[in-house]
Design a protein around this motif. Structure first.
Motif, mmCIF file in Angstrom:
data_model
loop_
_atom_site.group_PDB
_atom_site.id
_atom_site.type_symbol
_atom_site.label_atom_id
_atom_site.label_comp_id
_atom_site.label_asym_id
_atom_site.label_seq_id
_atom_site.Cartn_x
_atom_site.Cartn_y
_atom_site.Cartn_z
ATOM 1 N N SER A 40 38.156 62.716 14.372
ATOM 2 C CA SER A 40 37.831 61.545 15.196
ATOM 3 C C SER A 40 38.699 60.350 14.817
ATOM 4 N N VAL A 56 29.935 59.326 14.114
ATOM 5 C CA VAL A 56 30.039 60.551 13.314
ATOM 6 C C VAL A 56 29.813 60.264 11.842
ATOM 7 N N THR A 89 37.442 67.310 17.842
ATOM 8 C CA THR A 89 36.264 66.435 17.747
ATOM 9 C C THR A 89 35.166 66.902 18.688
ATOM 10 N N GLY A 142 33.814 70.350 17.482
ATOM 11 C CA GLY A 142 32.993 70.201 16.288
ATOM 12 C C GLY A 142 31.642 69.579 16.572
ATOM 13 N N LEU A 143 31.606 68.564 17.426
ATOM 14 C CA LEU A 143 30.329 67.933 17.770
ATOM 15 C C LEU A 143 29.431 68.887 18.546
ATOM 16 N N VAL A 157 34.994 66.879 11.794
ATOM 17 C CA VAL A 157 34.852 65.919 12.884
ATOM 18 C C VAL A 157 35.147 64.506 12.404
#
Length: 697
Positions: free
Chosen positions: A123, A183, A72, A75-76, A119
């Motif tokens: 998440s 997200v 997560t 990816g962010l 993500v």
């Protein structure tokens, strides 16, 4: 090794199939089971057995949590800082939108789409795995099997509300759920960057209760573990995001890989250095290396070294080859190396989760009774303070050492880049910046910090230095100006460091936080709010509170001095008369606060300063009154120096304005002066005409 082949000429020849992400996860789960069995095999039988589900499922849940949190965060970070969110147009169609970053079609980049799907899934997994760790962790501590009975539920509620570990994991669940919610609704860089920062903040509760918290030096171990986890999440999570993007990167592959390579290099250094520090704190060297804990640490170290070698090959050979004629062949090798990294990282994740369940050497031994100072501060009472011990007594604060080292390296690289391309950067600014960072390390790891939790007077020396001494050098270093001159703008629609600096400088929060009246009120008022509330006690009792206190003092002083004598860009600057007025006001406020402490018969945080068992130095109240005098004295001297600096800048500003006016006059042959004289002549002629008319009447 099977790899997916791309048919597009603009894309790399190959990319990893999704099956390799699943393989990395499987390796992590297998390793955590094997390492847990090995690491805890020598432990005696538990008096209360929580059952096989808890014994083995706890480690598995932690591994899934670690993988999901890393994916997560990585990816962010990719979505907000590395990957362009939209496709660039190769033609000049009428639908193409142009902006200062180049032409874009408005269509979402396929790699960005893939990463957002990743993500969104991770998440959710992060949220539920954190919930599983919360439940299994309670069952493990309580020594009871997981059940739906009212007794188990009541105990779980008490665990979440009364024990630090339960409250910490509940915080992780809430943070992960908020990140998952953001997200699913965010696609622009701003909200995604905020979600990335929130996700990294979700590591803090885990850090504070992690396996380092039981070390002989809790605070140093916690800081090193925090740096370690951040580095791992940026590195491993970035690899997962890179693999998920795959061939969708297209012609942006080389640029994205270069950006991630720089991030991975930073993460590798962070992981390696913090791992060595944490291991040295947790176990005696070298005899501890033969214990189960030491063997797992060595296995993890070997894996990190292999990953570092692969990263070196990426940076020096494979990524440069992508831009040459041998790009397809290099791309095939590159993606195979990335798959290998993923598999090794999966094994490292399993080892990390197992280490959390493995007692370090000597961890099962009963320690001798702690002294009052060790109970309160976490370290033995230092010897009596003398002038030389200000400089010889040290307890490294690895968080601020890492911040200072990173800031020094980045600044030196920026100055070197400017000089290499022929631009000038004043050497005195570099010296000032490095001096400020050295002072930051001293006041967070040296004598003022060590004795600052023992003596109120030493604490005030530390406070005033972090607020009014260190920021002066940092502000005069002009780091934002250097960054804007050094960093190249991106042309693919993504936001790099330069773009984010510009966004932050021109944002509304920056306009408020750097407003002259706000920074002056914050600078003067926060000192009262801090010391006459429980915030002071929180900073003394809790390690997190101490670090937040340091960050607050430093940032508050930096913003105030930036508004007074800084040259970096800010949304609004006060005129020079107002700056001097604000300086005089803050000087008077600090003097009032210092005098109040000098005459106060009430001891701040009496349970702390009288419970340390200190048998040297002045009494606690007399020491606090001395701290008031220090506040007055140290606060006034820097303020006067800053006021002198403002006066000099004001004088130079007037001189520059006069020279500008003179140059304008030379260009237009004193046209402005002639116009002014003509106006005066016309006024005089009008007054004379009015007087003649009055006399004629």
């Amino acid at each position: 090794m099977a790899l997916k082949v791309s048919t597009s000429q603009e894309r790399p020849a190959v990319s990893p199939r999704p099956v390799w992400l699943a393989a990395a996860c499987a390796i992590a789960l297998v390793v955590v089971l094997a390492a847990t069995a090995y690491g805890r095999g020598t432990l005696p039988a538990e008096t209360r057995d929580p059952g096989a589900l808890v014994q083995w499922g706890y480690g598995l849940a932690q591994t899934v949590h670690n993988l999901a949190a890393a994916a997560t965060i990585g990816g962010l970070v990719f979505a907000a800082f590395i990957i362009p969110p939209t496709l660039r147009s190769s033609g000049r169609a009428s639908r193409t939108r142009h902006d200062e970053q180049g032409p874009t079609t408005g269509a979402e980049h396929p790699a960005f789409t893939r990463i957002m799907v990743l993500v969104s899934a991770t998440s959710i997994i992060w949220t539920f795995s954190a919930l599983a760790v919360l439940v299994l962790g309670f069952a493990d501590i309580a020594g009871v099997p997981v059940s739906g009975s009212p007794e188990f539920s009541a105990g779980l509620v008490a665990y979440m509300t009364e024990l630090p570990s339960g409250s910490a994991w509940l915080s992780v669940v809430i943070i992960a759920a908020v990140v998952a919610t953001v997200v699913f609704g965010a696609r622009s860089p701003g909200p995604l960057a905020a979600a990335a920062l929130l996700a990294i903040a979700g590591l803090v509760p885990v850090i504070l209760i992690g396996h380092a918290s039981s070390g002989t030096d809790h605070e140093q171990a916690t800081n090193s573990l925090g740096l370690h986890l951040v580095g791992v999440c940026l590195w491993f999570g970035g690899l997962i995001a890179l693999a998920a993007a795959g061939t969708a990167l297209g012609k942006d592959t080389a640029a994205v890989l270069r950006r991630f390579s720089s991030l991975a290099l930073f993460a590798f250094i962070l992981v390696s250095a913090s791992g060595v520090i944490n291991a040295s704190i947790r176990m005696p060297l070298p005899e501890g290396l033969t214990s189960p804990y030491g063997v797992l640490v060595m296995a993890k170290t070997a894996a990190v070294i292999i990953l570092g070698i692969i990263g070196y090959l990426h940076r020096t050979r494979l990524i440069p080859a992508l831009t040459r004629k041998d790009g397809p062949g290099a791309g095939r090798v590159l993606w195979r190396f990335i798959v290998a990294e993923l598999l090794i990282m999966g094994a490292v994740s399993g080892l990390a989760a197992a280490l959390g369940r493995t007692p370090p050497p000597g961890g099962e031994e009963i320690r001798a009774a702690l002294t009052p100072a060790e109970v309160l501060t976490g370290y033995p009472l230092p010897p009596e303070l003398t002038p030389e011990r200000w400089f010889t007594v040290w307890r490294p604060d690895w968080l601020w050492i890492a911040v200072a080292a990173t800031a020094a390296v980045l600044y030196l690289l920026g100055a070197h880049r400017l000089r290499r391309r022929g631009d000038n950067w004043p050497w005195i600014r570099t010296v000032l910046w490095l001096t400020g960072l050295a002072a930051l390390v001293f006041f967070t790891s040296g004598g003022p910090s060590v004795y600052g939790r023992i003596l109120f007077s030493a604490h005030m020396v530390d406070h005033m230095a972090l607020t009014m001494v260190v920021p002066v050098f940092l502000v005069l270093g002009a780091p934002v100006t250097l960054a804007l001159r050094t960093l190249a703008p991106r042309r693919d629609g993504s936001r790099g460091p330069r773009e984010w600096i510009m966004v932050l400088v021109h944002s509304r929060p920056a306009a408020v936080l750097t407003h002259p009246l706000f920074v002056a009120a914050n600078f003067a008022g926060s000192i009262v709010l801090f010391y006459y509330s429980d915030a002071f006690g929180f900073a003394l009792r809790e390690h997190a509170g101490h670090e937040l206190m340091t960050a607050h003092f430093l940032i508050t002083g930096y913003l105030f001095i930036l508004s007074m004598i800084g040259t970096d860009p800010v949304p609004r600057r006060a005129p020079y008369p107002l700056r001097l007025l604000l300086l005089l006001a803050t000087m008077a406020f600090h003097a009032f606060f210092g005098v109040t402490l000098m005459g106060s018969p009430t001891l701040l945080q009496p349970g702390w300063f009288t419970g340390l068992g200190r048998d040297w130095g002045p009494p606690a109240l007399a020491d606090q009154q001395m701290g008031g005098a220090i506040t007055w004295g140290i606060g006034e001297v820097p303020t006067l120096l800053i006021a002198i600096g403002v006066a000099i800048m004001w004088s130079r500003s007037d001189a520059r304005e006069m020279r500008r006016t003179d140059r304008a006059a030379l260009r237009n042959n004193d046209a402005d002066l002639d116009a002014y004289n003509d106006m005066l002549a016309q006024l005089q002629e009008r007054d004379s005409r009015i007087d003649r008319q009055r006399d004629g009447q």
